[in-house]
Design an enzyme around this catalytic site. Structure first.
Site, mmCIF file in Angstrom:
data_model
loop_
_atom_site.group_PDB
_atom_site.id
_atom_site.type_symbol
_atom_site.label_atom_id
_atom_site.label_comp_id
_atom_site.label_asym_id
_atom_site.label_seq_id
_atom_site.Cartn_x
_atom_site.Cartn_y
_atom_site.Cartn_z
ATOM 1 N N HIS A 90 0.846 -1.198 0.000
ATOM 2 C CA HIS A 90 0.000 0.000 0.000
ATOM 3 C C HIS A 90 0.872 1.234 0.000
ATOM 4 O O HIS A 90 1.924 1.254 0.637
ATOM 5 C CB HIS A 90 -0.915 0.022 1.234
ATOM 6 C CG HIS A 90 -2.094 0.924 1.066
ATOM 7 N ND1 HIS A 90 -2.041 2.270 1.315
ATOM 8 C CD2 HIS A 90 -3.339 0.658 0.624
ATOM 9 C CE1 HIS A 90 -3.224 2.799 1.055
ATOM 10 N NE2 HIS A 90 -4.035 1.844 0.628
ATOM 11 N N ASP B 185 -8.034 -5.302 -0.126
ATOM 12 C CA ASP B 185 -8.498 -6.196 -1.191
ATOM 13 C C ASP B 185 -8.110 -7.652 -0.977
ATOM 14 O O ASP B 185 -8.553 -8.523 -1.717
ATOM 15 C CB ASP B 185 -7.929 -5.736 -2.550
ATOM 16 C CG ASP B 185 -8.562 -4.440 -3.032
ATOM 17 O OD1 ASP B 185 -9.771 -4.271 -2.808
ATOM 18 O OD2 ASP B 185 -7.853 -3.606 -3.624
#
Ligand code: SDX
Length: 431
Positions: free
Chosen positions: A308, A366
Protein backbone atom coordinates in the site's frame (compact mmCIF):
# COMPACT_ATOMS: atom_id res chain seq x y z
CA UNK A 1 3.25 21.22 16.53
CA UNK A 2 6.19 23.41 15.42
CA UNK A 3 5.21 25.44 12.35
CA UNK A 4 8.68 26.88 11.69
CA UNK A 5 8.87 28.14 8.08
CA UNK A 6 11.17 26.23 5.74
CA UNK A 7 14.01 28.36 4.34
CA UNK A 8 14.74 28.16 0.63
CA UNK A 9 17.32 30.10 -1.39
CA UNK A 10 16.87 31.00 -5.08
CA UNK A 11 20.03 29.61 -6.77
CA UNK A 12 19.92 32.29 -9.50
CA UNK A 13 19.55 35.35 -7.28
CA UNK A 14 20.67 34.02 -3.91
CA UNK A 15 17.55 35.58 -2.44
CA UNK A 16 16.25 33.59 0.47
CA UNK A 17 12.58 33.17 1.20
CA UNK A 18 10.53 31.21 3.63
CA UNK A 19 8.13 28.47 2.63
CA UNK A 20 5.13 28.37 4.91
CA UNK A 21 4.70 25.13 6.87
CA UNK A 22 1.10 24.09 7.47
CA UNK A 23 -0.12 21.77 10.18
CA UNK A 24 -3.31 19.76 10.08
CA UNK A 25 -5.25 18.71 13.17
CA UNK A 26 -3.20 15.48 13.22
CA UNK A 27 -0.53 14.01 10.95
CA UNK A 28 2.73 15.28 9.53
CA UNK A 29 3.32 18.91 8.68
CA UNK A 30 3.02 19.99 5.07
CA UNK A 31 5.22 22.42 3.16
CA UNK A 32 3.10 24.91 1.25
CA UNK A 33 4.91 25.08 -2.09
CA UNK A 34 2.15 26.87 -4.00
CA UNK A 35 4.22 30.08 -4.14
CA UNK A 36 7.33 28.40 -5.63
CA UNK A 37 6.70 29.12 -9.34
CA UNK A 38 6.02 32.81 -8.66
CA UNK A 39 8.74 33.40 -6.05
CA UNK A 40 11.45 31.06 -7.35
CA UNK A 41 10.54 30.12 -10.94
CA UNK A 42 10.68 26.41 -10.14
CA UNK A 43 8.19 23.58 -9.89
CA UNK A 44 8.42 20.48 -7.73
CA UNK A 45 8.86 17.03 -9.29
CA UNK A 46 6.84 14.30 -7.62
CA UNK A 47 5.77 11.57 -10.03
CA UNK A 48 2.88 9.46 -8.69
CA UNK A 49 2.39 12.10 -5.96
CA UNK A 50 4.44 10.19 -3.39
CA UNK A 51 5.21 13.39 -1.47
CA UNK A 52 2.31 15.65 -2.38
CA UNK A 53 -0.82 16.61 -0.48
CA UNK A 54 -3.11 17.58 -3.34
CA UNK A 55 -5.75 19.27 -1.22
CA UNK A 56 -6.95 20.09 2.24
CA UNK A 57 -9.69 17.77 3.56
CA UNK A 58 -11.68 17.18 6.73
CA UNK A 59 -13.11 13.78 5.78
CA UNK A 60 -10.70 10.88 6.38
CA UNK A 61 -7.38 10.50 8.18
CA UNK A 62 -4.86 7.69 7.76
CA UNK A 63 -1.76 7.09 9.85
CA UNK A 64 -0.02 4.56 7.63
CA UNK A 65 2.73 3.71 10.12
CA UNK A 66 0.36 3.05 12.99
CA UNK A 67 -2.32 1.40 10.82
CA UNK A 68 -4.99 3.92 11.85
CA UNK A 69 -8.01 4.95 9.77
CA UNK A 70 -10.50 7.58 10.94
CA UNK A 71 -13.71 8.69 9.19
CA UNK A 72 -14.49 12.24 10.38
CA UNK A 73 -12.43 11.38 13.47
CA UNK A 74 -14.12 8.06 14.28
CA UNK A 75 -11.89 4.92 14.17
CA UNK A 76 -13.05 2.60 11.40
CA UNK A 77 -13.04 -0.39 13.78
CA UNK A 78 -15.56 1.35 16.05
CA UNK A 79 -17.77 2.15 13.08
CA UNK A 80 -17.44 -1.43 11.80
CA UNK A 81 -18.47 -2.77 15.22
CA UNK A 82 -21.38 -0.44 15.94
CA UNK A 83 -22.53 1.52 12.89
CA UNK A 84 -24.25 0.83 9.57
CA UNK A 85 -23.33 1.74 6.01
CA UNK A 86 -26.16 4.29 5.78
CA UNK A 87 -25.02 5.95 9.00
CA UNK A 88 -21.40 6.00 7.77
CA UNK A 89 -22.54 7.47 4.45
CA UNK A 90 -24.29 10.27 6.35
CA UNK A 91 -21.23 10.79 8.56
CA UNK A 92 -18.81 11.03 5.64
CA UNK A 93 -21.03 13.34 3.60
CA UNK A 94 -22.51 15.61 6.27
CA UNK A 95 -19.57 15.55 8.72
CA UNK A 96 -21.29 14.29 11.89
CA UNK A 97 -23.15 11.22 13.09
CA UNK A 98 -26.87 11.70 12.43
CA UNK A 99 -29.56 11.90 15.10
CA UNK A 100 -32.14 9.08 14.94
CA UNK A 101 -34.49 11.39 13.02
CA UNK A 102 -31.80 12.56 10.60
CA UNK A 103 -30.80 8.96 9.91
CA UNK A 104 -34.39 7.96 9.33
CA UNK A 105 -34.93 10.82 6.89
CA UNK A 106 -31.68 10.06 5.08
CA UNK A 107 -32.46 6.34 4.79
CA UNK A 108 -35.94 7.21 3.54
CA UNK A 109 -34.58 9.49 0.85
CA UNK A 110 -31.99 6.96 -0.34
CA UNK A 111 -34.66 4.24 -0.41
CA UNK A 112 -37.01 6.36 -2.48
CA UNK A 113 -34.33 7.08 -5.09
CA UNK A 114 -33.40 3.45 -5.86
CA UNK A 115 -35.37 3.05 -9.10
CA UNK A 116 -33.67 3.80 -12.39
CA UNK A 117 -35.16 5.19 -15.58
CA UNK A 118 -36.34 2.37 -17.86
CA UNK A 119 -34.15 3.81 -20.63
CA UNK A 120 -31.09 3.20 -18.42
CA UNK A 121 -32.20 -0.41 -18.20
CA UNK A 122 -32.48 -0.63 -22.00
CA UNK A 123 -29.04 0.97 -22.24
CA UNK A 124 -27.64 -1.72 -19.89
CA UNK A 125 -29.31 -4.45 -21.94
CA UNK A 126 -27.58 -3.14 -25.07
CA UNK A 127 -24.17 -4.36 -23.86
CA UNK A 128 -22.72 -7.66 -24.97
CA UNK A 129 -23.72 -10.36 -22.48
CA UNK A 130 -20.12 -10.94 -21.38
CA UNK A 131 -19.15 -7.28 -20.98
CA UNK A 132 -17.25 -6.66 -17.75
CA UNK A 133 -19.69 -5.10 -15.25
CA UNK A 134 -17.22 -2.30 -14.45
CA UNK A 135 -17.40 -1.24 -18.12
CA UNK A 136 -21.18 -1.25 -17.91
CA UNK A 137 -21.35 0.58 -14.59
CA UNK A 138 -18.95 3.36 -15.59
CA UNK A 139 -20.88 3.89 -18.86
CA UNK A 140 -24.31 3.84 -17.21
CA UNK A 141 -23.18 6.23 -14.46
CA UNK A 142 -21.80 8.65 -17.08
CA UNK A 143 -25.08 8.40 -19.00
CA UNK A 144 -27.05 9.49 -15.91
CA UNK A 145 -26.03 13.06 -16.77
CA UNK A 146 -28.24 12.71 -19.86
CA UNK A 147 -31.23 12.00 -17.60
CA UNK A 148 -30.82 14.58 -14.84
CA UNK A 149 -29.62 17.65 -16.73
CA UNK A 150 -32.32 19.76 -15.03
CA UNK A 151 -30.73 19.22 -11.59
CA UNK A 152 -27.01 19.37 -12.28
CA UNK A 153 -26.14 22.95 -11.37
CA UNK A 154 -22.98 22.32 -9.37
CA UNK A 155 -23.34 25.75 -7.72
CA UNK A 156 -26.79 24.95 -6.33
CA UNK A 157 -26.53 23.19 -2.92
CA UNK A 158 -29.95 21.54 -3.38
CA UNK A 159 -28.96 20.14 -6.79
CA UNK A 160 -25.74 18.82 -5.27
CA UNK A 161 -27.67 17.10 -2.50
CA UNK A 162 -30.19 15.52 -4.91
CA UNK A 163 -27.27 14.20 -6.97
CA UNK A 164 -25.61 12.74 -3.87
CA UNK A 165 -28.78 10.86 -2.87
CA UNK A 166 -29.50 9.68 -6.42
CA UNK A 167 -26.07 8.26 -7.13
CA UNK A 168 -25.78 6.41 -3.80
CA UNK A 169 -29.32 5.04 -4.12
CA UNK A 170 -29.06 3.95 -7.75
CA UNK A 171 -25.61 2.37 -7.85
CA UNK A 172 -26.81 -1.01 -6.43
CA UNK A 173 -29.71 -1.00 -8.92
CA UNK A 174 -27.33 -0.29 -11.81
CA UNK A 175 -24.98 -3.06 -10.61
CA UNK A 176 -27.86 -5.52 -10.27
CA UNK A 177 -29.12 -4.65 -13.76
CA UNK A 178 -25.62 -5.38 -15.14
CA UNK A 179 -25.56 -8.70 -13.25
CA UNK A 180 -28.99 -9.80 -14.47
CA UNK A 181 -28.08 -8.81 -18.03
CA UNK A 182 -24.97 -11.00 -17.91
CA UNK A 183 -27.08 -13.91 -16.65
CA UNK A 184 -29.87 -13.32 -19.14
CA UNK A 185 -32.36 -13.11 -16.28
CA UNK A 186 -35.14 -10.53 -15.89
CA UNK A 187 -34.29 -7.39 -13.94
CA UNK A 188 -35.61 -7.38 -10.38
CA UNK A 189 -36.95 -3.99 -9.26
CA UNK A 190 -35.77 -2.47 -5.97
CA UNK A 191 -37.90 -3.09 -2.87
CA UNK A 192 -38.46 -0.17 -0.53
CA UNK A 193 -39.21 -2.46 2.44
CA UNK A 194 -35.62 -3.72 2.44
CA UNK A 195 -32.51 -2.03 3.83
CA UNK A 196 -29.72 -0.92 1.46
CA UNK A 197 -27.66 -4.14 1.33
CA UNK A 198 -30.62 -6.52 1.68
CA UNK A 199 -32.28 -4.77 -1.26
CA UNK A 200 -29.11 -5.14 -3.29
CA UNK A 201 -28.88 -8.87 -2.57
CA UNK A 202 -32.55 -9.26 -3.48
CA UNK A 203 -32.04 -7.49 -6.81
CA UNK A 204 -29.03 -9.75 -7.48
CA UNK A 205 -30.44 -13.11 -6.52
CA UNK A 206 -34.25 -13.05 -6.66
CA UNK A 207 -36.02 -14.40 -9.74
CA UNK A 208 -39.67 -13.74 -10.63
CA UNK A 209 -40.68 -17.43 -10.58
CA UNK A 210 -40.10 -18.22 -6.90
CA UNK A 211 -39.82 -16.45 -3.54
CA UNK A 212 -36.39 -15.36 -2.36
CA UNK A 213 -35.45 -14.66 1.26
CA UNK A 214 -32.41 -12.45 1.84
CA UNK A 215 -30.06 -14.13 4.31
CA UNK A 216 -29.54 -11.57 7.12
CA UNK A 217 -25.99 -12.89 7.63
CA UNK A 218 -25.18 -12.01 4.03
CA UNK A 219 -26.81 -8.56 4.26
CA UNK A 220 -24.91 -7.78 7.47
CA UNK A 221 -21.60 -8.97 6.01
CA UNK A 222 -22.08 -6.78 2.94
CA UNK A 223 -22.99 -3.78 5.10
CA UNK A 224 -19.78 -4.24 7.08
CA UNK A 225 -17.66 -4.55 3.93
CA UNK A 226 -19.30 -1.39 2.58
CA UNK A 227 -18.42 0.52 5.78
CA UNK A 228 -14.79 -0.54 5.40
CA UNK A 229 -14.64 0.49 1.73
CA UNK A 230 -16.55 3.76 2.04
CA UNK A 231 -13.60 6.18 1.95
CA UNK A 232 -9.81 6.29 1.96
CA UNK A 233 -8.78 9.94 1.54
CA UNK A 234 -6.93 10.85 -1.68
CA UNK A 235 -6.59 7.39 -3.28
CA UNK A 236 -6.32 7.18 -7.09
CA UNK A 237 -10.05 7.00 -7.85
CA UNK A 238 -10.99 9.75 -5.39
CA UNK A 239 -8.23 11.97 -6.78
CA UNK A 240 -9.61 11.22 -10.25
CA UNK A 241 -13.10 12.30 -9.15
CA UNK A 242 -11.64 15.48 -7.67
CA UNK A 243 -9.56 16.28 -10.76
CA UNK A 244 -12.43 15.61 -13.18
CA UNK A 245 -14.83 17.52 -10.91
CA UNK A 246 -12.46 20.50 -10.67
CA UNK A 247 -13.14 21.25 -14.34
CA UNK A 248 -16.76 21.96 -13.44
CA UNK A 249 -17.98 18.88 -15.28
CA UNK A 250 -21.23 17.36 -14.03
CA UNK A 251 -20.91 15.05 -11.00
CA UNK A 252 -22.08 11.92 -12.84
CA UNK A 253 -19.21 12.36 -15.31
CA UNK A 254 -16.77 12.81 -12.40
CA UNK A 255 -18.02 9.69 -10.58
CA UNK A 256 -17.86 7.69 -13.80
CA UNK A 257 -14.20 8.70 -14.10
CA UNK A 258 -13.72 7.43 -10.54
CA UNK A 259 -15.31 4.07 -11.40
CA UNK A 260 -12.90 3.72 -14.33
CA UNK A 261 -9.88 4.56 -12.17
CA UNK A 262 -10.96 2.09 -9.51
CA UNK A 263 -11.14 -0.75 -12.04
CA UNK A 264 -7.33 -1.05 -12.41
CA UNK A 265 -5.66 -4.05 -10.73
CA UNK A 266 -3.30 -1.78 -8.76
CA UNK A 267 -6.40 -0.26 -7.12
CA UNK A 268 -9.91 -1.71 -6.62
CA UNK A 269 -9.49 -4.31 -9.37
CA UNK A 270 -7.13 -6.14 -7.02
CA UNK A 271 -10.01 -7.83 -5.16
CA UNK A 272 -10.94 -9.78 -8.29
CA UNK A 273 -7.27 -10.43 -9.09
CA UNK A 274 -6.58 -11.85 -5.60
CA UNK A 275 -9.06 -14.68 -6.11
CA UNK A 276 -7.66 -15.38 -9.60
CA UNK A 277 -4.19 -15.48 -8.04
CA UNK A 278 -5.21 -17.79 -5.18
CA UNK A 279 -6.78 -20.17 -7.67
CA UNK A 280 -3.65 -20.06 -9.79
CA UNK A 281 -1.45 -20.78 -6.75
CA UNK A 282 -3.73 -23.73 -6.06
CA UNK A 283 -2.04 -25.16 -2.98
CA UNK A 284 0.30 -24.11 -0.17
CA UNK A 285 3.13 -26.07 -1.78
CA UNK A 286 3.18 -23.56 -4.66
CA UNK A 287 3.38 -20.43 -2.45
CA UNK A 288 7.22 -20.17 -2.52
CA UNK A 289 7.20 -20.28 -6.34
CA UNK A 290 4.70 -17.41 -6.53
CA UNK A 291 6.56 -15.39 -3.88
CA UNK A 292 9.73 -15.77 -5.93
CA UNK A 293 7.83 -14.52 -8.95
CA UNK A 294 6.53 -11.51 -6.97
CA UNK A 295 10.12 -10.63 -6.00
CA UNK A 296 11.38 -10.93 -9.57
CA UNK A 297 10.91 -7.48 -11.15
CA UNK A 298 11.11 -8.92 -14.67
CA UNK A 299 8.06 -11.14 -14.06
CA UNK A 300 5.55 -8.25 -13.82
CA UNK A 301 3.77 -10.38 -11.23
CA UNK A 302 2.80 -8.73 -7.95
CA UNK A 303 1.31 -10.37 -4.91
CA UNK A 304 -2.23 -9.08 -5.36
CA UNK A 305 -3.84 -7.66 -2.22
CA UNK A 306 -0.40 -6.87 -0.75
CA UNK A 307 1.33 -3.51 -0.30
CA UNK A 308 0.00 0.00 0.00
CA UNK A 309 1.19 3.51 -0.75
CA UNK A 310 0.24 4.77 2.71
CA UNK A 311 0.13 1.75 5.04
CA UNK A 312 3.56 0.58 6.12
CA UNK A 313 1.87 -1.58 8.72
CA UNK A 314 -1.29 -3.70 8.70
CA UNK A 315 -4.15 -2.11 6.80
CA UNK A 316 -6.70 -2.00 9.66
CA UNK A 317 -9.45 -2.93 7.19
CA UNK A 318 -7.64 -6.13 6.15
CA UNK A 319 -7.41 -7.20 9.81
CA UNK A 320 -11.14 -6.65 10.31
CA UNK A 321 -12.05 -8.46 7.09
CA UNK A 322 -9.81 -11.42 8.00
CA UNK A 323 -11.69 -11.80 11.30
CA UNK A 324 -14.95 -11.33 9.44
CA UNK A 325 -14.02 -14.22 7.12
CA UNK A 326 -13.83 -16.60 10.11
CA UNK A 327 -17.22 -15.47 11.45
CA UNK A 328 -19.10 -15.16 8.15
CA UNK A 329 -17.84 -18.48 6.78
CA UNK A 330 -18.85 -20.19 10.05
CA UNK A 331 -22.31 -18.58 10.01
CA UNK A 332 -22.81 -19.58 6.38
CA UNK A 333 -21.65 -23.13 7.12
CA UNK A 334 -18.58 -22.76 4.88
CA UNK A 335 -15.76 -23.32 7.40
CA UNK A 336 -13.97 -25.56 4.97
CA UNK A 337 -12.98 -22.85 2.47
CA UNK A 338 -9.72 -23.83 0.73
CA UNK A 339 -9.12 -20.37 -0.75
CA UNK A 340 -9.36 -18.74 2.68
CA UNK A 341 -6.99 -21.35 4.11
CA UNK A 342 -4.58 -20.65 1.27
CA UNK A 343 -4.85 -16.87 1.77
CA UNK A 344 -4.06 -17.24 5.49
CA UNK A 345 -1.03 -19.41 4.70
CA UNK A 346 0.14 -16.97 2.02
CA UNK A 347 -0.08 -14.06 4.47
CA UNK A 348 1.82 -16.03 7.11
CA UNK A 349 4.65 -17.00 4.76
CA UNK A 350 4.93 -13.57 3.08
CA UNK A 351 5.08 -11.77 6.43
CA UNK A 352 8.14 -13.84 7.37
CA UNK A 353 9.88 -13.20 4.06
CA UNK A 354 12.70 -10.63 4.09
CA UNK A 355 11.51 -9.04 0.79
CA UNK A 356 8.04 -8.25 2.17
CA UNK A 357 9.28 -7.43 5.68
CA UNK A 358 11.93 -4.95 4.50
CA UNK A 359 9.47 -3.21 2.17
CA UNK A 360 6.72 -3.22 4.81
CA UNK A 361 4.28 -4.98 2.49
CA UNK A 362 1.17 -6.17 4.37
CA UNK A 363 -2.23 -7.43 3.21
CA UNK A 364 -4.46 -4.54 2.12
CA UNK A 365 -8.25 -4.13 2.00
CA UNK A 366 -8.50 -6.20 -1.19
CA UNK A 367 -6.72 -9.30 0.12
CA UNK A 368 -9.59 -10.93 2.05
CA UNK A 369 -12.69 -9.12 0.75
CA UNK A 370 -13.10 -11.45 -2.26
CA UNK A 371 -13.32 -14.46 0.09
CA UNK A 372 -16.45 -12.92 1.62
CA UNK A 373 -17.94 -11.92 -1.72
CA UNK A 374 -17.42 -15.46 -3.02
CA UNK A 375 -19.05 -16.89 0.15
CA UNK A 376 -22.04 -14.63 -0.60
CA UNK A 377 -22.12 -16.08 -4.16
CA UNK A 378 -21.37 -12.72 -5.73
CA UNK A 379 -19.67 -13.40 -9.08
CA UNK A 380 -16.00 -12.54 -9.26
CA UNK A 381 -16.39 -9.93 -12.00
CA UNK A 382 -18.69 -8.04 -9.58
CA UNK A 383 -16.16 -7.68 -6.75
CA UNK A 384 -14.79 -4.36 -7.96
CA UNK A 385 -18.36 -3.17 -8.58
CA UNK A 386 -19.06 -3.88 -4.88
CA UNK A 387 -16.05 -1.72 -4.02
CA UNK A 388 -17.38 1.01 -6.35
CA UNK A 389 -20.83 0.99 -4.71
CA UNK A 390 -19.30 1.52 -1.27
CA UNK A 391 -16.66 4.03 -2.47
CA UNK A 392 -19.30 6.14 -4.22
CA UNK A 393 -20.00 7.54 -0.75
CA UNK A 394 -16.39 8.68 -0.40
CA UNK A 395 -16.28 10.05 -3.95
CA UNK A 396 -19.44 12.04 -3.28
CA UNK A 397 -18.14 13.36 0.05
CA UNK A 398 -14.89 14.53 -1.58
CA UNK A 399 -16.64 16.02 -4.61
CA UNK A 400 -19.01 17.95 -2.33
CA UNK A 401 -16.14 19.15 -0.13
CA UNK A 402 -14.24 20.39 -3.16
CA UNK A 403 -17.16 21.97 -5.03
CA UNK A 404 -18.45 23.85 -1.99
CA UNK A 405 -15.02 25.41 -1.38
CA UNK A 406 -15.13 28.97 -2.81
CA UNK A 407 -11.35 28.75 -3.42
CA UNK A 408 -11.68 25.74 -5.75
CA UNK A 409 -9.56 25.94 -8.91
CA UNK A 410 -9.13 23.57 -11.81
CA UNK A 411 -6.54 20.89 -11.01
CA UNK A 412 -3.62 21.31 -13.38
CA UNK A 413 -0.27 19.59 -12.64
CA UNK A 414 2.89 20.69 -14.45
CA UNK A 415 5.68 18.50 -15.84
CA UNK A 416 9.42 18.12 -16.25
CA UNK A 417 9.77 18.35 -20.02
CA UNK A 418 12.44 16.00 -21.48
CA UNK A 419 11.43 16.04 -25.15
CA UNK A 420 13.24 17.73 -28.09
CA UNK A 421 14.09 21.41 -27.94
CA UNK A 422 12.59 23.65 -30.64
CA UNK A 423 13.33 22.45 -34.22
CA UNK A 424 12.10 23.45 -37.68
CA UNK A 425 9.57 21.55 -39.70
CA UNK A 426 11.02 19.57 -42.64
CA UNK A 427 8.85 18.82 -45.68
CA UNK A 428 8.02 15.13 -46.09
CA UNK A 429 10.00 14.85 -49.35
CA UNK A 430 13.15 16.00 -47.57
CA UNK A 431 12.96 13.61 -44.57
C1 SDX B 1 -6.34 -0.19 -2.99
O1 SDX B 1 -4.45 4.28 -2.15
C2 SDX B 1 -5.44 3.75 -1.53
O2 SDX B 1 -5.86 4.18 -0.49
C3 SDX B 1 -6.07 2.54 -2.24
C4 SDX B 1 -7.06 1.69 -1.43
C5 SDX B 1 -8.36 2.43 -1.17
O3 SDX B 1 -9.06 2.08 -0.22
O4 SDX B 1 -8.69 3.32 -1.96
O5 SDX B 1 -6.50 1.26 -0.20
C6 SDX B 1 -7.48 0.42 -2.24
O6 SDX B 1 -6.10 0.21 -4.10
C7 SDX B 1 -5.48 -1.24 -2.32
C8 SDX B 1 -4.29 -1.68 -3.17
C9 SDX B 1 -4.72 -2.80 -4.12
N1 SDX B 1 -3.63 -3.17 -5.04
C10 SDX B 1 -2.95 -4.32 -4.93
O7 SDX B 1 -3.14 -5.09 -4.00
C11 SDX B 1 -1.99 -4.60 -6.05
C12 SDX B 1 -0.66 -5.08 -5.51
N2 SDX B 1 -0.01 -3.98 -4.81
C13 SDX B 1 0.86 -3.15 -5.49
O8 SDX B 1 0.86 -3.07 -6.85
C14 SDX B 1 1.35 -1.92 -4.73
O9 SDX B 1 1.72 -2.32 -3.47
C15 SDX B 1 0.39 -0.71 -4.64
C16 SDX B 1 -0.13 -0.28 -6.01
C17 SDX B 1 -0.80 -1.02 -3.75
C18 SDX B 1 1.20 0.47 -4.02
O10 SDX B 1 2.17 0.88 -4.91
P1 SDX B 1 3.31 1.90 -4.52
O11 SDX B 1 2.94 2.73 -3.36
O12 SDX B 1 3.70 2.63 -5.75
O13 SDX B 1 4.47 0.96 -4.01
P2 SDX B 1 5.74 0.59 -4.80
O14 SDX B 1 5.34 -0.01 -6.11
O15 SDX B 1 6.65 1.76 -4.86
O16 SDX B 1 6.37 -0.55 -3.91
C19 SDX B 1 7.52 -0.41 -3.13
C20 SDX B 1 8.35 -1.66 -3.30
C21 SDX B 1 8.75 -1.92 -4.75
O17 SDX B 1 9.93 -2.68 -4.69
P3 SDX B 1 11.35 -1.97 -4.92
O18 SDX B 1 11.30 -1.28 -6.26
O19 SDX B 1 11.54 -1.01 -3.78
O20 SDX B 1 12.35 -3.09 -4.90
O21 SDX B 1 7.57 -2.83 -2.93
C22 SDX B 1 7.38 -3.68 -4.07
C23 SDX B 1 7.65 -2.78 -5.29
O22 SDX B 1 8.03 -3.54 -6.41
N3 SDX B 1 5.99 -4.12 -4.04
C24 SDX B 1 5.59 -5.37 -4.26
C25 SDX B 1 4.21 -5.37 -4.07
N4 SDX B 1 3.80 -4.13 -3.72
C26 SDX B 1 4.89 -3.38 -3.71
N5 SDX B 1 6.24 -6.47 -4.62
C27 SDX B 1 5.53 -7.60 -4.80
N6 SDX B 1 4.19 -7.68 -4.61
C28 SDX B 1 3.51 -6.57 -4.24
N7 SDX B 1 2.18 -6.61 -4.07
Amino acid sequence: MDNKPFELANPATGVKSLLPVRAGTIGPQVLDISGLPKDHGVFTFDPAFGATASCESKITYIDGDAGVLLYRGYPVDQLAAHSSFMEVAYLLIYGNLPSAKELDTYRGSITRHTMINESLLRFTNGFHHNAHPMAMVSAVVASMSAFYYDSMDIHDPRHREIFSHRIIAKLPTIAAAAHKHALGQPFIYPRNDLAYCANMLNMFFAVPCEPYEVDPVAAQALDLLFILHADHEQNASTSTVRLAGSTGTNPYAAISAGVSALWGPAHGGANEAVLDMLEEIGSAANIPKFLDMAKDKSSHFKLMGFGHRVYKNFDPRAKIIREMCHKVLAKLGQTDNPLFELALRLEEIALKDEYFVSRKLYPNVDFYSGIIYSALKIPRSMYTVMFAIARTVGWVAHWLEMISDPAMRIGRPRQLYTGPTQRDYVAVAKR
